[in-house]
Enzyme design. Sequence first.
Site, mmCIF file in Angstrom:
data_model
loop_
_atom_site.group_PDB
_atom_site.id
_atom_site.type_symbol
_atom_site.label_atom_id
_atom_site.label_comp_id
_atom_site.label_asym_id
_atom_site.label_seq_id
_atom_site.Cartn_x
_atom_site.Cartn_y
_atom_site.Cartn_z
ATOM 1 N N ASP A 176 -15.181 -10.071 -7.754
ATOM 2 C CA ASP A 176 -14.157 -9.738 -6.666
ATOM 3 C C ASP A 176 -13.364 -8.681 -7.292
ATOM 4 O OD1 ASP A 176 -12.709 -9.943 -3.929
ATOM 5 O OD2 ASP A 176 -11.417 -11.123 -5.193
ATOM 6 N N GLY A 182 -13.675 -6.706 -0.290
ATOM 7 C CA GLY A 182 -13.648 -6.609 1.463
ATOM 8 C C GLY A 182 -12.675 -5.216 1.798
ATOM 9 N N ASP A 183 -12.232 -4.543 0.756
ATOM 10 C CA ASP A 183 -11.471 -3.400 0.813
ATOM 11 C C ASP A 183 -12.324 -2.215 1.661
ATOM 12 O OD1 ASP A 183 -9.220 -4.378 0.273
ATOM 13 O OD2 ASP A 183 -8.959 -4.012 -1.812
#
Length: 1222
Positions: A427, A754-755
């Site tokens: 992540d 998720g960016d």
Amino acid sequence: MARGGRRHEKIRWSKLYTFACARPAAVSEDDRPHTLKGPGFSRVVQCNHVQSCQRKSLCYPSNYISTTKYNIISFIPKAMFEQFRRVANLYFLLTAFLSLTPLTPFSAVSLIAPLAFVVGLSMAKEGLEDWQRFMQDIKVNGRKVGVHTGDGQFSYKNWQKICVGDVVKVVKDQFFPADLLLLSSSYEDGICYVETMNLDGETNLKVKRSLEVSLPLDHDVSFSDFTGTIRCEDPNSNLYTFVGNFEYEKKVYALDPGQILLRDSKLRNTTFVYGVVIFTGHDSKVMQNATQSPSKRSTIEKKMDKIIYILFTLLVVISLVSSISYAVIIKIGMPHWWYLQPDGGSYLYNFSNPALSGFLHLATALILYGYLIPISLYVSIEIVKVLQAMFINQDIHMCDDETGKPAQARTSNLNEELGQVDTILSDKTGTLTCNQMDFLKCSIGGVSYGASYSEVEIAAAKHIASEAFSTTENSSKEEFWASAGGSFSSSESELEDGLIAMVEKPQKPAIKGFNFDDARIMHGNWAKEPNSATILTFLRILAVCHTAIAEPNEKSGGFTYEAESPDEGAFLVAAKEFGFEFCKRTQSSVFVRERDSPTEEPIEREFKILNLLEFNSKRKRMSVVVRDENGKIVVFCKGADSIILDRLSKAGRTYESETVKHLKGYGEAGLRTLALAYRVLDESEYDAWNTEFLKAKTTIGHGREAELERVSELIEKELVLVGATAVEDKLQKGVPQCIDKLAQAGLKIWVLTGDKMETAINIGFACSLLRQGMKQICIAVDSSNILSLDPEKAAKETILMQLTDAYQRVKEAKDPNAAFALIIDGKTLSYALDDDLKHHFLNLAVNCASVICCRVSPKQKALVTRLVKQGTGKTTLAIGDGANDVGMIQEADIGVGISGVEGMQAVMASDFSISQFRFLERLLVVHGHWCYKRIAQMICYFFYKNIAFGLTIFYFEAYTGFSGQSAYDDWYMLLFNVILTSLPVISLGVFEQDVSSEVCLQFPALYQQGPKNLFFDWYRIIGWMANGLYTSVVVYFLTIQVFDDQAFRTEGQTADMAAVGTTMFTCIVWAVNMQILQTMSHFTWIQHVFVWGSIMTWYIFLAVYGEFSPVISGDVYHMLVEALGPAPLYWVTTLLATLACNIPYLAYIAIQRAVNPMDHHLIQEIKYYKKDVEDQVMWERESSKARHLTKIGFTARVDAKIRHLKWRLHKKVATFSVQAMP
């Protein structure tokens, strides 16, 4: 229990009022529009009437909870079942039963005792762990809470005695004993504050609110005649949803999660609350979520099972050979050997029916040769892994200095798997970055503000600076890191292309969360800007549009903010520094102290909050509807730029083009961005919308959320863009260095975030996953440009074409140093993970140096992890820190959780936890390398020693006509695995180090011995088995030949079977213990005590055992003292056998070190001869060689720079040569 009531005081902790929109309107019983019927909605709770809830028809469980695996009745059968699921233990159980029959060649004790010891030890470990869980359960079930007992009286009861329908009173800092419906609290508005760390790991407080109708229930006596009915959903595991009705005083009120208090969450900042019990015990949501993590087994453990099957096959084969040979001998020889025939008829020696005798002898042979299977292997491995996990937990080099959190091996089953990782899937936010936000820049009215620079910008400038200046080949990377850690001097900053001093690293901000520097809007100067009205709106949105809590700080005299996210906290700190300080919140208002200039006194302004539309991952925005002091109704909205820009009115796009440019720049700088907008409403427009919103709010059923979303859309449109914010999520300390070291160790690193793509790319540059000159392959599909009757099919075809073309580019690249980076977004990934495309995607990804997946969902993270794990067949490791990382952590072969600020859900789902990403380097390169080699060598040695021992029994069987006679006393057999050879092999598995931890980090390429499986491949396993075969042959035939036809005592006596067997056993003990000494590379006093102590134990046992009466010791009576001890032949045979067994292995190691040494052999010799101290040049040269060729990380950047300098030098030399030609 003391009588209590509401504390009527000024609301100090009322941090989030009960909004009018959240108060569902009551509807009459007769014409209520919503009913809860059908499967999933059958629960009926009669409040304050426990007897009704205890009817047999309802069958609600008690509040007693048990997290144990066993109970007093089930422990023995269940634990034994777990133990005998292992094939080896099941085999030994069978032999134990056979030992009670005449077929056994050993006494029953010698077979049952080792099995009982091994199984008993494992069961004791299981029992101890379960006992600890049981004691924790007793502690929890025995907690006290106030329960209404009738007539308005409350008394304390244990949690386990609480029933559905009970009214309970929970006081401040107590845990909720069950899932409750909140009726009232110590605050007039019925609000309470809850800490849910035990549920979701989040540390911020959650606000819960009661229904208005139950607010009068604020004293103990008010419950004397209280009745009501709750009809709601059945027990389920969803923590964030609840659907139900509350029937009270002939009216029905809709319930939502905002009124539910979940078990194991804690009451904070609230004196007391009253609640009615809805779910108890294992029906509660926290217990519904108490699922066990998926079972994971290491690669070595799976392979070990195959070796066990091979040994079983060998056991069966030699047993068949023995039984067939026995049958043949019985048929041919027994009729002539009248002196060997038993007095009575025996079916074991029946020459008239040799087939039956041979069949019965098969059982004897299976018992006799059973020592080929190492009975203590499993328990020894368990002990070793637990001790290895203790060393990981106690490694101070993996303990965070700031938080004091150490590394934690949450399971010991996967220690050796840490040394075989091929791909790391990570992540970004909170894992590579800190998840601690600093407000850095903003765009207001089309103007960008903020002169500070992000770490990404500084890293990029330093990279440009390093490319502009000459770099000598002997510059070490340590010098670069040292320079990178400090600020650049002015001379370094002035680059040839006009770079200015922006590369100078700013000082650490004095204010946490605020690293902004721009005099144009600081200190009240914003009022002098041409767009001051827009700036005013921007700052008010920051100060008002949130759900944070303002807490007075007695030390500073100001306020500290407890926000739902780090971003929101940074916005409030920024607003405060700009002169707009959020100071308090009441039932219906937010108060902000506005200061136009530092010299003026702040003016406290009130903003009445009419509605709140909360943020969630689907909406990606939040809004508040406020009425200011002038009576104007305004919608303040903030959210993802892609969401806000789509909802702008035509007149609200004045600053759109400039703001979009600024957003792109912020993204390239690695910053997280949000867009801010507003909308002015008139009264009639608001009233019409609010009526529809209240109706949607009171909707019951699965369509409620969709209806709320639809109504919210009606007001969150026609917005006017104000600007955008940019906050920095800083890289964690040591991330670039850690990635560089892992890359040198040969590990592949994927980032799943998720960016958005721009932010992820620039974070990639900052941590050296990407570098200048690396060819980026961006796989993306724009569905808006696809004009087809079947857009999905067309999108897949487009992606397939992109993947195929990119794969050809990678394969056809002629430059061996060419590096490719694959970047793909979540929308495209959803197609790429389909069955018809996923293998094309994987083939491209594994051939790229770096892979970054952007805008991915938690489910996509898990699917990508599964694809890599199954597609490559290699070990994967997933690392993350948030609840959205749980899927990939559980899916990967190894899951590592970061104990950061996002909570503990990732940690609770993980196999190992660390507090910082940089500790992953030591966890893998040091502990992973050690654990892999220790376990691999330990298992190989186990099989070696058991083959060496077990085959001597087979040879003796053949020597004695396969009669079933053992060469050894029963007690010898008992002690061999359990006592005489167990501790040395455990010390090997716990303390062995081929090189020190410092050398592991200096020579990261050593790690590749694990992924290549150099120490547990079939070549090495078969080699150890062959060594065991050789040892058994040498020990047996040497002993037999020496003692066969000559006297071994001075009196002239020849050796009997007991003397030969004891001598043979002594040779085995010496040979296998000397072998393990040759296997060890690192010695402590513990190893010496265990090895030499095991040998001495054998002699002590032989002497003591021989002193017992012949009834007990049998043929071993005074064996050492009178027979073998005085005989020189015994000692000479032991010496010769030990040398003969170990010299070949010693020769093999010497030849390998001289002719084809492994990496660790060279390092060991360098360290032994102290060349690392005496010859630093040679040491540096070898160190530079001992890293895996990599195309990512800082080292790859240095290598690329050196190649570039060499190319320039070569070009200059060539140009000079041409010019010099006449």
